[in-house]
Design an enzyme around this catalytic site. Structure first.
Site, PDB file in Angstrom:
ATOM      1  N   GLY A  55      -2.110  12.319  12.909  1.00 56.18           N
ATOM      2  CA  GLY A  55      -1.640  10.937  12.836  1.00 56.18           C
ATOM      3  C   GLY A  55      -1.631  10.325  14.215  1.00 56.18           C
TER       4      GLY A  55
ATOM      5  NE  ARG B 245      12.712  -5.189   4.573  1.00 54.75           N
ATOM      6  CZ  ARG B 245      11.860  -4.694   5.438  1.00 54.75           C
ATOM      7  NH1 ARG B 245      11.297  -3.520   5.209  1.00 54.75           N
ATOM      8  NH2 ARG B 245      11.560  -5.340   6.538  1.00 54.75           N
TER       9      ARG B 245
ATOM     10  CD  GLU C 217       6.251   4.455   5.597  1.00 53.53           C
ATOM     11  OE1 GLU C 217       5.692   3.745   6.460  1.00 53.53           O
ATOM     12  OE2 GLU C 217       6.233   4.181   4.382  1.00 53.53           O
TER      13      GLU C 217
ATOM     14  CG  LEU D  25       7.789  -1.283  13.621  1.00 57.55           C
ATOM     15  CD1 LEU D  25       7.508  -2.639  14.264  1.00 57.55           C
ATOM     16  CD2 LEU D  25       6.473  -0.540  13.386  1.00 57.55           C
TER      17      LEU D  25
HETATM   18  C1  FAD Z   1       2.665  -4.964   6.025  1.00 58.52           C
HETATM   19  C2  FAD Z   1       3.730  -4.150   6.693  1.00 58.52           C
HETATM   20  C3  FAD Z   1       4.547  -4.714   7.640  1.00 58.52           C
HETATM   21  C4  FAD Z   1       5.549  -3.960   8.245  1.00 58.52           C
HETATM   22  N1  FAD Z   1       6.355  -4.549   9.179  1.00 58.52           N
HETATM   23  C5  FAD Z   1       7.314  -3.808   9.776  1.00 58.52           C
HETATM   24  C6  FAD Z   1       8.156  -4.402  10.764  1.00 58.52           C
HETATM   25  O1  FAD Z   1       8.039  -5.568  11.094  1.00 58.52           O
HETATM   26  N2  FAD Z   1       9.098  -3.620  11.336  1.00 58.52           N
HETATM   27  C7  FAD Z   1       9.271  -2.310  11.001  1.00 58.52           C
HETATM   28  O2  FAD Z   1      10.145  -1.662  11.562  1.00 58.52           O
HETATM   29  N3  FAD Z   1       8.465  -1.723  10.091  1.00 58.52           N
HETATM   30  C8  FAD Z   1       7.501  -2.432   9.471  1.00 58.52           C
HETATM   31  N4  FAD Z   1       6.695  -1.849   8.538  1.00 58.52           N
HETATM   32  C9  FAD Z   1       6.764  -0.390   8.344  1.00 58.52           C
HETATM   33  C10 FAD Z   1       6.021   0.321   9.487  1.00 58.52           C
HETATM   34  O3  FAD Z   1       4.870  -0.413   9.832  1.00 58.52           O
HETATM   35  C11 FAD Z   1       5.591   1.729   9.128  1.00 58.52           C
HETATM   36  O4  FAD Z   1       6.648   2.425   8.538  1.00 58.52           O
HETATM   37  C12 FAD Z   1       5.177   2.491  10.388  1.00 58.52           C
HETATM   38  O5  FAD Z   1       4.245   1.745  11.127  1.00 58.52           O
HETATM   39  C13 FAD Z   1       4.601   3.847  10.042  1.00 58.52           C
HETATM   40  O6  FAD Z   1       4.142   4.437  11.226  1.00 58.52           O
HETATM   41  P1  FAD Z   1       3.664   5.939  11.239  1.00 58.52           P
HETATM   42  O7  FAD Z   1       3.234   6.251  12.627  1.00 58.52           O
HETATM   43  O8  FAD Z   1       4.710   6.802  10.633  1.00 58.52           O
HETATM   44  O9  FAD Z   1       2.409   5.983  10.232  1.00 58.52           O
HETATM   45  P2  FAD Z   1       1.019   5.156  10.207  1.00 58.52           P
HETATM   46  O10 FAD Z   1       0.990   4.011  11.118  1.00 58.52           O
HETATM   47  O11 FAD Z   1       0.726   4.945   8.761  1.00 58.52           O
HETATM   48  O12 FAD Z   1      -0.019   6.185  10.776  1.00 58.52           O
HETATM   49  C14 FAD Z   1      -0.475   7.278  10.030  1.00 58.52           C
HETATM   50  C15 FAD Z   1      -1.533   8.006  10.844  1.00 58.52           C
HETATM   51  O13 FAD Z   1      -1.804   9.239  10.216  1.00 58.52           O
HETATM   52  C16 FAD Z   1      -3.195   9.401  10.024  1.00 58.52           C
HETATM   53  N5  FAD Z   1      -3.326  10.219   8.809  1.00 58.52           N
HETATM   54  C17 FAD Z   1      -2.669  10.089   7.632  1.00 58.52           C
HETATM   55  N6  FAD Z   1      -3.006  11.076   6.798  1.00 58.52           N
HETATM   56  C18 FAD Z   1      -3.892  11.842   7.452  1.00 58.52           C
HETATM   57  C19 FAD Z   1      -4.617  12.997   7.116  1.00 58.52           C
HETATM   58  N7  FAD Z   1      -4.488  13.604   5.928  1.00 58.52           N
HETATM   59  N8  FAD Z   1      -5.482  13.505   8.032  1.00 58.52           N
HETATM   60  C20 FAD Z   1      -5.640  12.918   9.247  1.00 58.52           C
HETATM   61  N9  FAD Z   1      -4.971  11.832   9.627  1.00 58.52           N
HETATM   62  C21 FAD Z   1      -4.110  11.300   8.739  1.00 58.52           C
HETATM   63  C22 FAD Z   1      -3.768   8.011   9.947  1.00 58.52           C
HETATM   64  O14 FAD Z   1      -5.125   8.021  10.325  1.00 58.52           O
HETATM   65  C23 FAD Z   1      -2.878   7.280  10.960  1.00 58.52           C
HETATM   66  O15 FAD Z   1      -3.381   7.476  12.252  1.00 58.52           O
HETATM   67  C24 FAD Z   1       5.714  -2.611   7.895  1.00 58.52           C
HETATM   68  C25 FAD Z   1       4.910  -2.039   6.922  1.00 58.52           C
HETATM   69  C26 FAD Z   1       3.939  -2.806   6.301  1.00 58.52           C
HETATM   70  C27 FAD Z   1       3.161  -2.199   5.199  1.00 58.52           C
END
Ligand code: FAD
Length: 636
Positions: free
Chosen positions: A39, A329, A424, A440
């Site tokens: 990720g 929410r 997440e 975030l």
């Molecule tokens: C439209 C939208 C708006 C949002 N706005 C907000 C906001 O304003 N404030 C807030 O706090 N939160 C917000 N959120 C929530 C927040 O954006 C996410 O919870 C957060 O960005 C998730 O980050 P992450 O690094 O955990 O995962 P992600 O950003 O989803 O990254 C996942 C990573 O894992 C990789 N990956 C996944 N599975 C595999 C696999 N099997 N093999 C290899 N790579 C893999 C992907 O390539 C990616 O690089 C929003 C969500 C959405 C949908």
């Protein structure tokens, strides 16, 4: 089996105590250790950059072609931090309390306190990286408010906060890539986690361009693979977001925490056609100034401007005068569903409520509203054709975020030793309902601050014998992955992956979505195995396994969603209380609010995989509330 490893001492000293007790490793020895991070979204990129900076050999994997495409880039509204720049009564304790309460008392207090504490460091870190947070005229960082709170603590960069934060993390990552401590593996999808002697020691990946399967070994594996809202098919998540990494880890023994805790976001653009494959979020920040209403009369088809004030129901302001449009929410979503169920919804299918900026434009002026929300209004206009400066937006709830995920202890380690989970993908800090702008915060807290302390501690504290990818555990896992892919390709049936996914999504949305009932969940639990059976007998994948094949990628991911969906319903069925985003129709107060049952359900449900078609086993982590005493949530 569930040892949360919560440090002793007063809550404000736990994280310090924990770090003080950790084993350190001298910089010369760090280079001898390798860490796999799957990720490169906010959580993964932040962790990879920071651990790389410490000197470890980091191998970072992403199925995207660049970290900048991670779903994190979509985050719009902002990130919370208890900086109290507004001097309006905020503090670490206040953010802690808001988050525990916002999550409806189903999160671990110690983790939430740490999150609030670390939140102030995140802003410093990001400002130092050059993240262009919005500023006031005098140059100070600006703040706004998000749901479920009465202070202004949300830092933002217009409606592109995720993008700007990700660019910050990406630059830090690039520095380490250039310095040789981080090696990126793009378009590389994790399809299994490999355990050697009971510890996570590597992964199996598929190159999405060539189809080649590879094994990778390391001392530790970190998953930061995002959320699984796409189990609903229609969600606000990026189309590719999926559950495969955490689900395959679950199948290898990592317990899954609170799988049914999903967040349905109240402000999304309503569905306009049965063929739609994606829903679009309109940031919660809009509820700072937009007013939510529906006509008082049923089936009122008049244009909004023709409905006089006294025939409008500003139902959130009326029912929840203290928080008004900024209720959390879960509350806003449930109320929107309720007024639409009463046949007072607006728009073509009656599945919408108005979010109206007329008052804000009158009060603040068009230019100010444009400056604050301009890009969101533009997205809305491009999708709907409506100009929200002159007619109210129409919004409806949609799946958005998953509070469930792999169960982790205070160190963010799963029940598989050496398998850490951040962002997440873990179940951790938000309980039954995540407050806006907190994901975030959590992703960056995990990535910049928590994992860079706990992962090295694990490496230093455990004797990790060298492993090689020629170990039989790797060859066996790779063979299993290959068999599964061959099986998918060999079905040769009639239905496309999307059509099966769409059907699954509808089942989960109808029966494990905004409202759940015993009968509905049992119906879903009867139907999901049938659909899974159909999937394995009637799926059609075009193309081969040795090329870029998105049909195969999807099918692989859907095969996991089909198993996860069942666990979500099992989890929802056993939790007969309502809490946060989990609304059981059998458990409501006389005025229709969610009714928690603390006596029987103040626990995290962590599920153990027992094999396909076998009942999973539940393990319970009791939750105690020493600092924010349990009380019925009220936003009235
Ligand atoms: C439209 C939208 C708006 C949002 N706005 C907000 C906001 O304003 N404030 C807030 O706090 N939160 C917000 N959120 C929530 C927040 O954006 C996410 O919870 C957060 O960005 C998730 O980050 P992450 O690094 O955990 O995962 P992600 O950003 O989803 O990254 C996942 C990573 O894992 C990789 N990956 C996944 N599975 C595999 C696999 N099997 N093999 C290899 N790579 C893999 C992907 O390539 C990616 O690089 C929003 C969500 C959405 C949908």
């Amino acid at each position: 089996m569930l040892e949360a490893r919560i440090p002793s001492g007063p809550i404000e000293q736990k994280w310090d105590n924990c770090r003080y007790g950790m084993k350190l490793m001298n910089p010369a020895n760090r280079r001898k250790h390798s860490i796999i991070i799957v990720g490169a979204g906010l959580a993964g990129a932040a962790a990879a950059a920071t651990l790389g900076r410490q000197g470890y050999h980091v191998h970072c994997f992403s199925y995207h072609d660049t970290p900048r495409r991670a779903h994190s880039i979509a985050a719009q509204g902002g990130i919370n931090s208890a900086k109290n720049y507004r001097n309006d009564g905020d503090s670490v304790l206040r953010l802690f309390k808001d988050t525990v309460k916002g999550g409806d008392y189903r999160a671990r207090e110690a983790n939430v306190y740490r999150l609030a504490e670390v939140s102030t460091n995140i802003i410093d870190q990001c400002v130092a990286q050059g993240v262009p947070f919005a500023r006031e005229y005098g140059g100070l960082l600006d703040n706004r408010s998000f749901g479920g709170v009465q202070v202004e603590r949300t830092f933002y960069a217009r409606g592109q906060t995720g993008q700007q934060l990700l660019l910050g993390a990406y630059q830090a990552l690039e520095e380490q890539i250039a310095g040789g401590t981080v090696t990126m593996h793009f378009r590389s999808e994790l399809l299994d986690v490999v355990l050697v002697n009971g510890r996570a020691r590597g992964i199996v990946t598929r190159d999405l361009v060539t189809g080649q399967l590879d094994c990778h070994a390391a001392d530790v594996v970190v998953l930061a693979t995002g959320g699984y809202s796409n189990v609903f098919y229609l969600s606000t998540n990026a189309k590719a977001s999926n559950c495969t990494a955490i689900w395959r880890a679950h199948r290898r023994g990592a317990l899954f925490g609170n799988p049914c805790f999903t967040q349905i976001h109240p402000t999304c653009i309503p569905l306009s056609s049965d063929f739609q494959s994606k829903l679009t979020l309109m940031s919660e920040s809009l509820r700072n100034d937009g007013r939510v209403w529906v006509p008082k009369k049923k089936h009122d088809t008049r244009a909004p401007a023709d409905i006089p004030e006294n025939e409008r129901d500003y139902y959130l302001e009326n029912r929840y005068p203290s928080f008004g449009n900024l209720v959390p929410r879960d509350v806003a979503s449930r109320n929107a569903k309720e007024v639409c169920d009463e046949e007072r919804g607006v728009g073509p299918h009656g599945q919408g409520v108005y979010l109206d900026f007329a008052d804000a434009i009158h009060r603040l002026g068009l230019q100010t509203v444009r400056e604050k929300y301009g890009n969101l209004f533009e997205i809305y206009e491009r999708i709907t054709g409506d100009d929200a400066y002159t007619v109210p937006m129409r919004i409806y709830p949609a799946p958005h975020y998953t509070m469930g995920g792999l169960w982790v202890d205070y160190h963010l380690m799963s029940t598989i030793p050496g398998l850490f989970v951040g962002g997440e993908a873990n179940f951790s800090d938000h309980g039954a309902n995540r407050l806006g702008a907190s994901a975030l915060m959590q992703g960056l807290s995990d990535g910049y601050f928590v994992l860079p302390a706990t992962v090295p501690d694990y490496v230093a504290a455990n004797k990790l014998d060298p492993v090689s990818t020629s170990d039989s555990a790797f060859t066996a896992a790779k063979a299993e992955v290959k068999n599964r892919i061959d099986k998918l390709l060999g079905i040769n049936g009639k239905r496309s992956p999307d059509s099966l996914h769409r059907e699954l999504g509808k089942i989960v949305w109808d029966d494990c979505g905004m409202a759940r009932s015993d009968a509905g969940l049992r119906k879903a639990l009867a139907r999901i195995p049938e659909l899974r059976d159909e999937f394995w007998h009637n799926l059609r994948i075009v193309g081969t396994g040795e090329e870029l094949n998105q049909s195969l990628e999807k099918a692989n991911r859907i095969s996991d969603f089909l198993e996860l969906a069942e666990l979500m319903c099992i989890d929802a069925l056993q939790r007969t209380e309502s809490c946060g985003g989990h609304f059981r129709v059998e458990s409501q107060t006389p005025d229709g609010e969610a009714k928690r049952d603390d006596e029987n359900f103040a626990y995290t449900a962590a599920w153990e995989w027992k094999g396909l078609g076998q009942s999973p086993a539940i393990h319970k982590e009791p939750l105690t509330f020493e600092y924010v005493p349990l009380s019925q949530r009220s936003y009235k």
